[in-house]
Motif scaffolding. Sequence first.
Motif, mmCIF file in Angstrom:
data_model
loop_
_atom_site.group_PDB
_atom_site.id
_atom_site.type_symbol
_atom_site.label_atom_id
_atom_site.label_comp_id
_atom_site.label_asym_id
_atom_site.label_seq_id
_atom_site.Cartn_x
_atom_site.Cartn_y
_atom_site.Cartn_z
ATOM 1 N N GLN A 1 71.383 23.589 74.583
ATOM 2 C CA GLN A 1 70.715 22.998 73.429
ATOM 3 C C GLN A 1 71.000 21.507 73.276
ATOM 4 O OE1 GLN A 1 68.401 24.532 71.591
ATOM 5 N NE2 GLN A 1 68.729 26.071 73.167
ATOM 6 N N SER B 1 67.848 29.265 61.052
ATOM 7 C CA SER B 1 66.774 28.441 60.485
ATOM 8 C C SER B 1 67.168 26.975 60.474
ATOM 9 C CB SER B 1 66.444 28.903 59.067
ATOM 10 O OG SER B 1 65.964 30.211 59.081
ATOM 11 N N TRP C 1 69.448 25.525 62.297
ATOM 12 C CA TRP C 1 69.560 25.086 63.683
ATOM 13 C C TRP C 1 68.188 24.757 64.249
ATOM 14 C CZ3 TRP C 1 71.228 28.891 68.072
ATOM 15 C CH2 TRP C 1 71.398 28.195 69.265
ATOM 16 N N GLY C 2 67.205 25.607 63.974
ATOM 17 C CA GLY C 2 65.847 25.357 64.460
ATOM 18 C C GLY C 2 65.243 24.074 63.903
ATOM 19 N N TRP C 3 65.617 23.714 62.678
ATOM 20 C CA TRP C 3 65.095 22.488 62.073
ATOM 21 C C TRP C 3 65.862 21.240 62.506
ATOM 22 C CZ3 TRP C 3 60.567 21.690 60.039
ATOM 23 C CH2 TRP C 3 59.832 22.779 59.590
ATOM 24 N N THR D 1 72.683 19.527 64.733
ATOM 25 C CA THR D 1 72.752 20.834 65.399
ATOM 26 C C THR D 1 74.212 21.243 65.561
ATOM 27 O OG1 THR D 1 70.725 20.312 66.615
ATOM 28 C CG2 THR D 1 72.069 22.114 67.472
ATOM 29 N N ARG E 1 66.360 31.039 65.559
ATOM 30 C CA ARG E 1 66.303 29.643 66.007
ATOM 31 C C ARG E 1 65.086 29.397 66.885
ATOM 32 N NH1 ARG E 1 65.683 27.459 70.763
ATOM 33 N NH2 ARG E 1 66.143 25.281 70.763
ATOM 34 N N THR E 2 64.840 30.300 67.818
ATOM 35 C CA THR E 2 63.723 30.122 68.729
ATOM 36 C C THR E 2 62.388 30.268 68.003
ATOM 37 O OG1 THR E 2 65.110 30.976 70.497
ATOM 38 C CG2 THR E 2 62.769 30.847 70.942
ATOM 39 N N VAL F 1 61.810 29.438 64.889
ATOM 40 C CA VAL F 1 61.616 28.198 64.132
ATOM 41 C C VAL F 1 61.192 27.062 65.059
ATOM 42 C CG1 VAL F 1 62.789 26.419 62.755
ATOM 43 C CG2 VAL F 1 63.157 28.831 62.236
ATOM 44 N N VAL F 2 61.865 26.913 66.190
ATOM 45 C CA VAL F 2 61.523 25.841 67.131
ATOM 46 C C VAL F 2 60.102 26.028 67.657
ATOM 47 C CG1 VAL F 2 62.068 24.829 69.386
ATOM 48 C CG2 VAL F 2 63.892 25.285 67.761
ATOM 49 N N ASN F 3 59.741 27.247 68.023
ATOM 50 C CA ASN F 3 58.380 27.493 68.523
ATOM 51 C C ASN F 3 57.336 27.232 67.445
ATOM 52 O OD1 ASN F 3 59.216 28.081 71.096
ATOM 53 N ND2 ASN F 3 59.059 30.287 70.870
ATOM 54 N N ARG G 1 57.640 25.096 64.944
ATOM 55 C CA ARG G 1 57.555 23.634 64.808
ATOM 56 C C ARG G 1 56.796 23.019 65.978
ATOM 57 N NH1 ARG G 1 62.982 21.157 64.766
ATOM 58 N NH2 ARG G 1 61.763 19.270 64.465
#
Length: 161
Positions: free
Chosen positions: A21, A75, A77-79, A99, A140-141, A143-145, A147
């Motif tokens: 990451q 959440s 972490w994803g942001w 992060t 986390r994944t 949220v990242v996807n 975004r």
Amino acid sequence: MSAQVNAALVVVVMLLVLRRQMSARRLDTERRFWVLPVVLGAVALRDPQLLDHRDTAWSAVLVGSGLLAVLAAGSVWGWTVRIWRDPDGALWVRGTAATLAAWGGLIAIRFGLFGIGEVLHLHQSSSALLLGLAVLLLVRTLVVNWRARALEPPGRATESC
């Protein structure tokens, strides 16, 4: 699996994920990101010692609190991950100082929950950590996807499920 093996698995996966990451890498939103969390979760849920059978209610509250903490941390972490598009249109991601702070906060919360379990004299299975890690990675994944979809190039048709 034994508690030592589960704990070692959690540490190894966390170190690999954290290392990955914090370095810039291409984001593939089409890959099956849910496979590792599902496998980790299945291994954790197979453990009959996930809850302390001497005090199931408090044990369930402690495991549930840990899962709520990782939902929130996943959440956050994803942001905190930086997402950008290169000149070729490929998506890239990289963790930031925030992060690392999110990871530090989660570790502090986990130690706090462990301390509460010790005060209550509850047996705490390492499978709860494994289950938490599965939830953390999945959230986390997601949220990242989510975004990353907002960064889709204009004019590209998106498929609906």
